[in-house]
Design a protein around this motif. Structure first.
Motif, PDB file in Angstrom:
ATOM      1  N   ARG A  85       0.824  -1.213   0.000  1.00 33.72           N
ATOM      2  CA  ARG A  85       0.000   0.000   0.000  1.00 33.72           C
ATOM      3  C   ARG A  85       0.855   1.258   0.000  1.00 33.72           C
ATOM      4  NH1 ARG A  85      -4.310  -0.223   4.614  1.00 33.72           N
ATOM      5  NH2 ARG A  85      -5.128   1.495   3.377  1.00 33.72           N
ATOM      6  N   ASP A  86       2.204   1.079  -0.018  1.00 32.71           N
ATOM      7  CA  ASP A  86       3.087   2.215   0.148  1.00 32.71           C
ATOM      8  C   ASP A  86       3.681   2.726  -1.152  1.00 32.71           C
ATOM      9  OD1 ASP A  86       2.636   2.170   2.805  1.00 32.71           O
ATOM     10  OD2 ASP A  86       4.466   1.103   3.329  1.00 32.71           O
ATOM     11  N   GLU A 116       2.000   9.089   6.034  1.00 30.10           N
ATOM     12  CA  GLU A 116       0.881   8.830   5.128  1.00 30.10           C
ATOM     13  C   GLU A 116       0.675   7.330   4.938  1.00 30.10           C
ATOM     14  OE1 GLU A 116      -0.504  10.063   0.566  1.00 30.10           O
ATOM     15  OE2 GLU A 116       1.469  10.624   1.346  1.00 30.10           O
ATOM     16  N   THR A 117       1.770   6.574   5.014  1.00 33.43           N
ATOM     17  CA  THR A 117       1.714   5.140   4.747  1.00 33.43           C
ATOM     18  C   THR A 117       2.422   4.378   5.862  1.00 33.43           C
ATOM     19  OG1 THR A 117       3.841   5.091   3.583  1.00 33.43           O
ATOM     20  CG2 THR A 117       1.878   5.624   2.267  1.00 33.43           C
ATOM     21  N   SER A 166      -4.796   3.053   8.873  1.00 32.94           N
ATOM     22  CA  SER A 166      -6.084   3.202   8.193  1.00 32.94           C
ATOM     23  C   SER A 166      -6.746   4.526   8.562  1.00 32.94           C
ATOM     24  CB  SER A 166      -7.005   2.030   8.556  1.00 32.94           C
ATOM     25  OG  SER A 166      -8.268   2.176   7.961  1.00 32.94           O
ATOM     26  N   ASP A 224      -0.177   5.181  -4.580  1.00 29.69           N
ATOM     27  CA  ASP A 224      -1.182   5.294  -3.537  1.00 29.69           C
ATOM     28  C   ASP A 224      -1.143   6.646  -2.819  1.00 29.69           C
ATOM     29  OD1 ASP A 224      -0.762   1.839  -2.564  1.00 29.69           O
ATOM     30  OD2 ASP A 224      -2.236   2.726  -3.917  1.00 29.69           O
ATOM     31  N   ARG A 225      -0.081   7.385  -2.993  1.00 28.90           N
ATOM     32  CA  ARG A 225       0.044   8.652  -2.285  1.00 28.90           C
ATOM     33  C   ARG A 225      -0.797   9.730  -2.960  1.00 28.90           C
ATOM     34  NH1 ARG A 225       4.272   8.868   1.409  1.00 28.90           N
ATOM     35  NH2 ARG A 225       5.669   7.065   1.337  1.00 28.90           N
ATOM     36  N   ARG A 226      -1.507  10.488  -2.148  1.00 28.75           N
ATOM     37  CA  ARG A 226      -2.325  11.565  -2.691  1.00 28.75           C
ATOM     38  C   ARG A 226      -1.448  12.767  -3.043  1.00 28.75           C
ATOM     39  NH1 ARG A 226      -7.456  12.034   1.470  1.00 28.75           N
ATOM     40  NH2 ARG A 226      -7.663   9.818   1.956  1.00 28.75           N
ATOM     41  N   GLN A 285      -5.005   7.290   6.612  1.00 26.81           N
ATOM     42  CA  GLN A 285      -5.325   7.300   5.195  1.00 26.81           C
ATOM     43  C   GLN A 285      -6.783   7.652   4.920  1.00 26.81           C
ATOM     44  OE1 GLN A 285      -3.931   3.367   4.089  1.00 26.81           O
ATOM     45  NE2 GLN A 285      -1.878   4.134   3.651  1.00 26.81           N
ATOM     46  N   SER A 286      -7.626   7.594   5.946  1.00 26.42           N
ATOM     47  CA  SER A 286      -9.040   7.931   5.786  1.00 26.42           C
ATOM     48  C   SER A 286      -9.310   9.418   5.966  1.00 26.42           C
ATOM     49  CB  SER A 286      -9.886   7.136   6.799  1.00 26.42           C
ATOM     50  OG  SER A 286      -9.784   5.750   6.569  1.00 26.42           O
ATOM     51  N   GLY A 304      -5.271  12.659   4.080  1.00 31.56           N
ATOM     52  CA  GLY A 304      -4.619  11.348   4.098  1.00 31.56           C
ATOM     53  C   GLY A 304      -3.221  11.367   4.647  1.00 31.56           C
ATOM     54  N   ARG A 305      -2.876  12.383   5.436  1.00 33.06           N
ATOM     55  CA  ARG A 305      -1.528  12.456   6.023  1.00 33.06           C
ATOM     56  C   ARG A 305      -1.575  13.281   7.300  1.00 33.06           C
ATOM     57  NH1 ARG A 305      -1.159  15.093   1.202  1.00 33.06           N
ATOM     58  NH2 ARG A 305       0.244  13.507   0.386  1.00 33.06           N
TER      59      ARG A 305
END
Length: 254
Positions: A19-20, A108-109, A75, A24-26, A78-79, A83-84
């Protein structure tokens, strides 16, 4: 005691970081003044005064390492809207003992959390003497003021095992931080472990923190004692702070 930080770091294989990826990063968003937007600016302000020996200090670090890498915490991060979050780790004791162990870091991850955890797991330990909670709050508030982030929420987490016994006014420092929009939460540590070479703490630490330390919108305490309880208390506290939940619903208090 083996460092939980080392154990957490050692378990990460390539699959753990699925997921990293950069995909996946905004995209990073910026405020009008150029500061990076985050959901939360969080100072983890940890007591290393003379009532805290190296065992206890390491326990606190290990607890933060385990809690920050918890899947539910990631989670929650990220929600968020951005997201950070931006986090730093400050150890404090006397008014002039304020040590940044891990500087401001965007998480973030899971990989970001592990990198932050590595700083905590490997940094040397230094201890102060007195317990200047007011100075810790003032310094943490200044660190929030002067960073390069613009958070939707501003939080100082104070963990410790005793009352203020030195330094500037706790009431004044607390009120000044709240006036800046900062919420001060508490992680009072209640333990029967006492060293003959360290001052004995005899007060109800949870009550002291609730009545004298925490302040601001939604402020709460999350007491702990033994190590796993400390990790669980940290995890609950972080999820509340990151997601902006009502503490009463999560902690079961009316």
């Amino acid at each position: 005691m083996a460092l939980i930080g080392a154990a957490v770091l050692a378990t990460g294989g390539e699959g753990d970081f699925a997921r990293d990826s950069e995909f996946d990063r905004r995209p990073v968003e910026y405020a009008a003044d150029g500061r990076e937007m985050v959901d939360l600016e969080l100072v983890l302000a940890v007591d290393v005064s003379s009532s805290i020996d190296e065992f206890e200090a390491r326990r606190q670090r290990d607890g933060h390492v385990a809690a920050l890498a918890d899947p539910d915490v990631i989670s929650a991060i990220q929600s968020g809207g951005y997201g950070r979050i931006a986090v730093m780790y400050l150890e404090w004791a006397d008014a002039d003992f304020q040590r940044v162990v891990a500087p401001w870091t965007v998480i973030e991850t899971e990989q970001d959390a592990r990198a932050f955890a590595a700083l905590l797991a490997t940094s040397s330990f230094n201890s102060g003497r007195r317990t200047a909670i007011g100075a810790a709050i003032s310094n943490a508030s200044e660190l929030i003021d002067t960073n390069r982030y613009d958070g939707m929420r501003l939080v100082i987490d104070i963990s410790g095992d005793g009352p203020q016994n030195a330094g500037p006014s706790l009431v004044q420092a607390r009120d000044q931080a709240v006036d800046k929009g900062v919420t001060i939460n508490g992680l009072p540590i209640e333990t029967e472990r006492q060293s003959p070479f360290r001052p004995t703490v005899t007060i109800d630490v949870a009550s002291y923190f609730e009545n004298n330390v925490i302040a601001g919108p939604g402020a709460f305490i999350s007491p702990s004692n033994e190590h796993q309880d400390f990790v669980d208390a940290l995890r609950r506290k972080l999820i509340i702070e990151i997601a902006g939940y009502d503490p009463a619903q999560i902690l079961g208090k009316g």
